[in-house]
Design a protein around this motif. Sequence first.
Motif, short mmCIF file in Angstrom:
data_model
loop_
_atom_site.label_atom_id
_atom_site.label_comp_id
_atom_site.label_asym_id
_atom_site.label_seq_id
_atom_site.Cartn_x
_atom_site.Cartn_y
_atom_site.Cartn_z
N VAL A 277 7.16 18.29 -74.94
CA VAL A 277 5.75 18.45 -74.56
C VAL A 277 5.01 17.12 -74.66
CG1 VAL A 277 3.57 19.56 -75.17
CG2 VAL A 277 5.69 20.88 -75.22
N LYS A 278 5.23 16.39 -75.76
CA LYS A 278 4.56 15.10 -75.94
C LYS A 278 4.97 14.11 -74.87
CE LYS A 278 3.97 15.64 -80.94
NZ LYS A 278 4.33 15.14 -82.29
N THR A 279 6.23 14.16 -74.46
CA THR A 279 6.71 13.27 -73.39
C THR A 279 6.00 13.57 -72.07
OG1 THR A 279 8.90 13.09 -74.42
CG2 THR A 279 8.74 12.52 -72.08
N ILE A 280 5.88 14.85 -71.72
CA ILE A 280 5.23 15.23 -70.46
C ILE A 280 3.75 14.86 -70.47
CG2 ILE A 280 4.64 17.19 -68.97
CD1 ILE A 280 7.16 18.59 -69.99
N LEU A 281 3.14 14.88 -71.66
CA LEU A 281 1.70 14.59 -71.77
C LEU A 281 1.40 13.09 -71.69
CD1 LEU A 281 0.53 17.05 -74.58
CD2 LEU A 281 -0.08 17.13 -72.16
N LYS A 282 2.42 12.24 -71.79
CA LYS A 282 2.18 10.80 -71.72
C LYS A 282 1.81 10.40 -70.28
CE LYS A 282 5.21 9.31 -75.50
NZ LYS A 282 6.40 8.51 -75.87
N PRO A 283 0.73 9.64 -70.09
CA PRO A 283 0.33 9.21 -68.73
C PRO A 283 1.43 8.45 -68.00
CG PRO A 283 -1.45 8.81 -70.31
CD PRO A 283 -0.24 9.20 -71.12
N SER A 284 2.24 7.71 -68.76
CA SER A 284 3.27 6.88 -68.13
C SER A 284 4.48 7.70 -67.64
CB SER A 284 3.76 5.81 -69.12
OG SER A 284 4.30 6.43 -70.29
N LYS A 285 4.57 8.96 -68.06
CA LYS A 285 5.72 9.79 -67.70
C LYS A 285 5.38 10.71 -66.51
CE LYS A 285 8.42 8.21 -70.93
NZ LYS A 285 9.66 7.45 -70.60
N GLU A 286 4.90 10.11 -65.44
CA GLU A 286 4.51 10.90 -64.27
C GLU A 286 5.71 11.64 -63.66
OE1 GLU A 286 2.47 8.60 -61.36
OE2 GLU A 286 2.23 10.27 -59.96
N ASP A 287 6.89 11.03 -63.79
CA ASP A 287 8.08 11.65 -63.22
C ASP A 287 8.48 12.94 -63.95
OD1 ASP A 287 8.64 9.83 -65.41
OD2 ASP A 287 10.76 10.23 -65.05
N LYS A 288 7.97 13.13 -65.17
CA LYS A 288 8.29 14.33 -65.93
C LYS A 288 7.39 15.51 -65.55
CE LYS A 288 11.44 12.25 -68.38
NZ LYS A 288 12.87 12.59 -68.21
N ARG A 289 6.29 15.20 -64.86
CA ARG A 289 5.37 16.27 -64.46
C ARG A 289 5.74 16.75 -63.05
NH1 ARG A 289 2.28 12.72 -67.40
NH2 ARG A 289 1.55 11.55 -65.60
N PRO A 290 5.30 17.95 -62.66
CA PRO A 290 5.73 18.53 -61.38
C PRO A 290 5.24 17.74 -60.17
CG PRO A 290 3.97 19.83 -62.36
CD PRO A 290 4.40 18.85 -63.41
N ASN A 291 6.01 17.81 -59.07
CA ASN A 291 5.60 17.20 -57.81
C ASN A 291 4.33 17.89 -57.30
OD1 ASN A 291 7.83 15.50 -57.86
ND2 ASN A 291 9.11 17.02 -56.83
#
Length: 302
Positions: A277-291
């Motif tokens: 969850v913390k990884t997905i919430l990081k602004p720099s981890k855009e690739d972890k969030r949905p298209n």
Amino acid sequence: MNSKDQNMQTAPFVELLAVPAALAKNPLFDIIVEDKITIQNYCNALIAKILELKQSQFPAFIDYQFNQVKNPEIWICKLEKLLANNEAFFSSKTAMSRYNKLYFLIEKKRTELQSSRVKEPVVKTPKKFINAESEDRHFSFYELKKQLDNINDDNQKILLLTKEMFEYQQANIEFINQKTPFYDAQCTKEIENIYALQKIQAAIEEAQKLKLSSPIPNKKLKFNGNLNQLVDMFYQLNRELFIDGKPYIDENTNDLADWIVNSFLDKEGKEISPLTVKTILKPSKEDKRPNTHKRLDIDKLL
């Protein structure tokens, strides 16, 4: 209307400043009475003048009369009384518009007279903060926002915003500041913001009531979508969507992640990893969030 109409009700004017047409210095704004100047004749002529003038000339007409009489405050009060006593003369749609415009100007003048007694410096609003100007006033959302900040009741805020929006839409606008948004659009947006905050506040209060009234430990909700879709909804509310310059959810990443983990299960009904969850919430981890096509657009729901 015939200025000699004896059916018209009078008002007790103290100063009867009227002249024959031949002696008028300003025929457009002078009160014309050819016969003996009496209360009846003066009131008849004043009503006739009101029905004769264009609405755009009302402010200048009242200013002219103010400069003629010794006590403007008494005169404006008697004018208000005269209008009230003869409301029947303004029964038509066109005449009623005049009636309402005069009442607005009377209140405005009364406020100006009362304000003039207070010897306080007036801070003029910079031109860049004025959205538009009409023949009677200017419209500044910058000023209106200051008024709203001093009002604690949301209903009163909405009432003021609605009045200002209608006033702007019905005004004869002479100048529009192209560098500011439209005044009525800003009023509408502010009303929408108030309603949105009310809904969120109501939801929070309802959640608090349920929490206090239920002895049952907090039950985690199962989210049947992808985990990154769930976390991304809170990312939007925390990082991308704002209300009055603040995020809808104003919380640090660690606490927000803990709340999500403690509130939801994944689609398999399993516990959610705090690290994920913390990884997905990081602004720099855009690739972890949905298209884009898989993203749940929260902005459309607000």
